[in-house]
Design an enzyme around this catalytic site. Structure first.
Site, PDB file in Angstrom:
ATOM      1  CB  SER A 163      -0.950  -0.029   1.204  1.00  0.00           C
ATOM      2  OG  SER A 163      -1.888   1.034   1.120  1.00  0.00           O
ATOM      3  CG  HIS A 205      -4.233  -0.875  -0.772  1.00  0.00           C
ATOM      4  ND1 HIS A 205      -3.880  -0.858   0.556  1.00  0.00           N
ATOM      5  CD2 HIS A 205      -4.788  -2.094  -0.993  1.00  0.00           C
ATOM      6  CE1 HIS A 205      -4.220  -2.010   1.111  1.00  0.00           C
ATOM      7  NE2 HIS A 205      -4.759  -2.774   0.194  1.00  0.00           N
ATOM      8  CG  ASP A 222      -5.752  -5.419   2.521  1.00  0.00           C
ATOM      9  OD1 ASP A 222      -6.484  -6.386   2.815  1.00  0.00           O
ATOM     10  OD2 ASP A 222      -5.533  -5.057   1.353  1.00  0.00           O
TER      11      ASP A 222
END
Length: 361
Positions: free
Chosen positions: A179, A206, A302
Site C-alpha cells: 500500500s 492499493h 490488509d
C-alpha cells in the site's frame, strides 16, 4: 491526554482551493496547517529551513510545478513526507507515478471545483491519506532501480537455487500485498525476480482505477517477468506478474485445474478496493500446494485476515518487510503480530527470499 497535532504545509496556487483544503485539515483534531505556499518556489524556501509532518502538494503551479519541486528536493536531498493532491492525479497516472518515484508517498485526486472538495467522501479519503502520509517514515533518496551490483547478486542467487532445484517441488504461487510507499518499493522487488521463477505472482497494490495499468507498464519495462494489469479471465501462469486493477477486488478461481483471474465488486474492505484479503482468501480453494505470501509497506492491516484464513487450509510461507525499510509499518506489523511470519527481511532482500523459497525453472 492532549493530542499532539501534526504540522501540515499546504502548497496550491489557487487561493480558494488552498482555503478549502486548509479548512478540511484544520477541522480534524489530528492536524493543523502551519504554513501555506502558492507555488513550488515558495514551498522550496520553506522546506529548506523547516520540517513538517506532511506536505499537501499541487502539481500544476506557476514558477515551479509540484513535479519540479520534487526533483529539486531530490537533488538537494531534502526529505519531506509529501502527498500529491491535484486534478492531474486522476488522468495523469504517469505524472503521478513520476511523483511517487521522486519521493511523494501517496496521492489523492482533487476535485476540479473547490466546492466539490467539501463532499464527505472526499474529506474522509483526503484525511485518511494525509494521516497515512504523516505517519510514514521520511523517504530515502537512494536509487530504486536495479544497478550492476543488484543484477550480479540476483544472478548468484539464481545459480544457488538451481543447484537445489530438486528440493523445490509442487504447484506454487506468490501473492504480494502493498500500500503506502508500495509503488516505489515494488521497483526493488519485481525487477529483481528472474524470468524463470517457478511460480506466477499476483499483486494487490492499493491504488484507484486508472493507475494500476501505468504501474504495471512501468514495472514491465524494468523486469524480466512480464508485468500486466490483470484482466478478467486471465490465465494465471508462470512468467507473469498480475497486478490487481484499481476499484475492484481480485480473486483467483480454479476450474478443471486451471486458475484464472476473477474480479468482484463488493464494497471496500479495510477501507480499500482492491483488498488483499480477498486475494488471499480466494487461494484457499485453489490447488496450489505452497503459497508464498509477501506483505510490504502500507497503512492498516490488509492481508492479515486473508493470510490467517489461508493458513487454515494451505501450506504457506510468509515474508514481511522489515520496519526500517517501510514507508509505513502497518500491514507488515499486523501480520508479524499473528506469529505466522516465517521471515522479516529488509526491502532489498525480499526478491532474494522469494527466489530462495520458490525456485527457478
Amino acid at each position: 491526554m492532549e493530542i499532539v497535532k501534526k504540522n501540515i504545509l499546504v502548497v496550491d496556487d489557487s487561493a480558494l482551493m488552498r482555503s478549502v483544503l486548509c479548512d478540511i485539515i484544520n477541522s480534524d483534531e489530528r492536524f493543523r496547517v502551519v504554513d501555506r505556499a502558492i507555488n513550488g518556489v515558495d514551498a522550496l524556501e520553506l522546506l529548506s529551513r523547516k520540517q513538517y509532518d506532511a506536505v499537501v502538494l499541487d502539481v500544476n503551479m506557476p514558477k515551479m510545478t509540484g513535479v519540479e519541486l520534487l526533483r529539486e528536493l531530490f537533488r538537494r536531498k531534502i526529505a519531506a513526507r509529501i502527498m500529491m493532491a491535484s486534478t492531474d492525479t486522476r488522468d495523469g497516472a504517469q505524472i503521478t507515478l513520476d511523483c511517487l518515484e521522486l519521493g511523494a508517498l501517496d496521492f489523492i485526486h482533487k476535485p476540479d471545483k473547490a466546492s466539490d472538495a467539501r463532499d464527505a467522501d472526499f474529506r474522509r479519503q483526503f484525511l485518511d491519506t494525509l494521516f497515512a502520509v504523516s505517519q510514514s517514515a521520511l523517504p530515502s533518496y537512494a536509487k530504486s532501480t536495479m544497478g550492476i551490483r543488484e543484477i550480479r547478486e540476483t544472478k548468484e542467487v539464481v545459480k544457488l537455487v538451481e543447484k537445489h532445484a530438486s528440493k523445490i517441488s509442487g504447484r506454487q504461487i506468490v501473492a504480494i500485498a502493498s500500500s503506502t510507499g508500495g509503488p516505489k518499493a515494488l521497483q526493488s522487488v519485481i525487477p529483481h525476480l528472474p524470468g524463470r521463477l517457478r511460480a506466477p505472482v499476483i499483486l494487490v497494490q492499493h491504488m484507484p482505477p486508472g493507475f494500476t495499468k501505468s504501474l504495471a507498464e512501468r514495472l514491465d519495462h524494468l523486469s524480466e517477468l512480464r508485468v500486466k494489469e490483470a484482466e478478467e479471465g486471465d490465465l494465471v501462469e508462470e512468467g507473469c506478474v498480475y497486478i490487481a486493477r484499481g476499484g475492484v477486488h481480485l480473486n483467483v478461481v480454479e476450474q478443471n485445474g486451471i486458475c484464472r483471474v476473477h474480479y468482484t465488486s463488493e464494497p471496500p474492505r479495510e477501507g480499500v478496493r482492491p483488498c488483499a484479503n480477498y486475494m488471499y482468501e480466494s487461494l484457499r480453494k485453489c490447488s496450489y500446494e505452497r503459497i508464498t505470501c509477501v506483505v510490504m509497506t502500507g497503512m492498516g492491516a490488509d492481508g492479515t485476515k486473508g493470510i490467517v484464513s489461508l493458513h487454515e487450509e494451505k501450506k504457506i510461507h510468509v515474508i514481511a518487510q522489515e520496519e526500517s525499510t517501510c514507508a509505513v509499518y502497518g500491514m507488515p506489523k499486523s501480520i508479524v503480530n499473528t506469529g505466522l511470519t516465517d521471515q522479516i527481511v529488509p526491502l532489498e532482500d525480499i526478491a532474494r527470499e522469494i527466489i530462495m523459497n520458490v525456485g527457478v525453472k
